[in-house]
Design an enzyme around this catalytic site. Structure first.
Site, PDB file in Angstrom:
ATOM      1  N   HIS A 101       2.149   1.200   4.646  1.00 39.16           N
ATOM      2  CA  HIS A 101       1.762   1.901   5.869  1.00 39.16           C
ATOM      3  C   HIS A 101       0.267   1.717   6.119  1.00 39.16           C
ATOM      4  CE1 HIS A 101       2.783   4.883   8.952  1.00 39.16           C
ATOM      5  NE2 HIS A 101       1.525   5.320   8.806  1.00 39.16           N
ATOM      6  N   ASP A 142       0.926   2.711  16.743  1.00 38.94           N
ATOM      7  CA  ASP A 142       1.221   2.647  15.314  1.00 38.94           C
ATOM      8  C   ASP A 142       1.343   4.054  14.733  1.00 38.94           C
ATOM      9  OD1 ASP A 142      -1.605   3.119  13.551  1.00 38.94           O
ATOM     10  OD2 ASP A 142      -1.899   2.508  15.635  1.00 38.94           O
ATOM     11  N   SER A 143       2.312   4.223  13.838  1.00 39.25           N
ATOM     12  CA  SER A 143       2.513   5.473  13.111  1.00 39.25           C
ATOM     13  C   SER A 143       2.742   6.632  14.084  1.00 39.25           C
ATOM     14  CB  SER A 143       1.311   5.715  12.188  1.00 39.25           C
ATOM     15  OG  SER A 143       1.583   6.726  11.252  1.00 39.25           O
ATOM     16  N   ALA A 144       1.876   7.647  14.076  1.00 34.59           N
ATOM     17  CA  ALA A 144       2.018   8.746  15.038  1.00 34.59           C
ATOM     18  C   ALA A 144       1.964   8.216  16.463  1.00 34.59           C
ATOM     19  CB  ALA A 144       0.915   9.774  14.812  1.00 34.59           C
TER      20      ALA A 144
END
Length: 316
Positions: free
Chosen positions: A278, A151-153
């Protein structure tokens, strides 16, 4: 372009989650020192932690000299390699412990969470090197099918490692599932502009994380290890599922990445979940939309691990 009306896009349950999260991890956290950011982030993660389901066996062991945490429930040939989010600055094995445990519990697959080095102590390409070293060791120890996730980074790292590994281990990776990933899209258009001031993650936050990630250097513009969307070759990538949040500056990366893979003849699908923000994996106990978001994540990982593609009719 008119600013989005988040009061209309985001429902009451999700706003309640946002209020609770902001009280623990304030929106201006990037103005704190790195040490303070990590302290408040870790406290926030503990606040939202849902614990591990019964029957999950958990061990902390290194792969490729990188600290990792392995979750197992039953005998399986499938291994999910998971990279956590946190802007390359915060997070670790504990921050996503309950998420990885839940994925293991609901799919039955082995899940291995990778604790790559964080900036500013480890700047690019150090985090990518950690991610690759762990992946290569995992692939040797666990010879069955692999599913890449993050997820994300962590979604960035999962994709970057997949781009590298498709040539070295063709066919081993059954798929990748990327959750609101930052893939290096065009920050001058799409969601980067429309949702520049979204709750939970803003364009200013992204600029901060980008600067810390590269340290004294400049962000590379043509290095897929840094930004998978900058790759010039999208052939040979495994089936890919992109699940993003509508109210998130990173959302457009999901569509751009899907289009790049499809344009190269591959399989990819993008779900941009309405009203989500997010980091909404943490909201799944407070928001029915976030719970459905996580269901889609789990179902996608389960399908990829089986070698299934239930998205043939999806128009996304």
């Amino acid at each position: 372009m008119n600013a989005p009306d988040y009061d209309q896009l985001i429902d009451a349950e999700t706003w309640a989650y946002i209020a609770r999260l902001d009280a623990a991890y304030p929106p201006d956290a990037v103005e704190m020192t790195i040490r303070e950011q990590r302290q408040v982030y870790d406290r926030m993660c503990r606040l939202f932690d849902q614990g591990r389901p019964a029957g999950i066996v958990v061990r902390d062991i290194p792969y490729g000299a990188v600290p990792c945490r392995i979750y197992e429930k039953t005998a399986t040939d499938v291994t999910v390699v998971y990279y956590h989010g946190g802007g390359f600055v915060v997070g670790g094995l504990d921050s996503h412990d309950d998420i990885c445990a839940a994925i293991c519990d609901r799919t039955g697959y082995r899940v291995i969470s990778v604790d790559y080095g964080l900036a500013p102590e480890v700047v690019f390409p150090g985090c990518f090197n950690d991610a690759c070293a762990a992946f290569e060791a995992i692939a040797k120890v666990h010879p069955g099918p692999l599913v890449m996730a993050g997820d994300s980074a962590g979604g960035n790292l999962a994709a970057a490692v997949t781009h590298q590994a498709r040539h070295d281990l063709p066919g081993r990776i059954r798929g990748q599932l990327l959750i609101y990933p930052g893939l290096g899209g065009d920050r001058g258009q799409g969601s980067y502009v429309e949702h520049a001031n979204a709750p939970q993650l803003t364009a200013a936050d992204l600029a901060f994380y980008l600067k810390v990630r590269v340290g004294e250097g400049e962000p590379p513009t043509d290095d897929p290890r840094f930004a998978p969307l900058s790759d010039t070759d999208f052939t040979g990538l495994p089936p890919s599922v992109l699940i993003t949040a509508e109210c998130d500056p990173l959302a457009s990366d999901g569509g751009a990445y899907r289009d790049a893979i499809r344009g190269a003849g591959g399989q990819a699908v993008w779900f941009n979940e309405p009203g989500m923000v997010h980091g909404c994996l943490r909201a799944r106990a407070m928001s029915s939309r976030a719970a459905a978001f996580f269901d889609k994540v789990v179902e996608g990982i389960a399908a990829l691990g089986r070698g299934d593609w239930p998205y043939a009719d999806a128009q996304t």
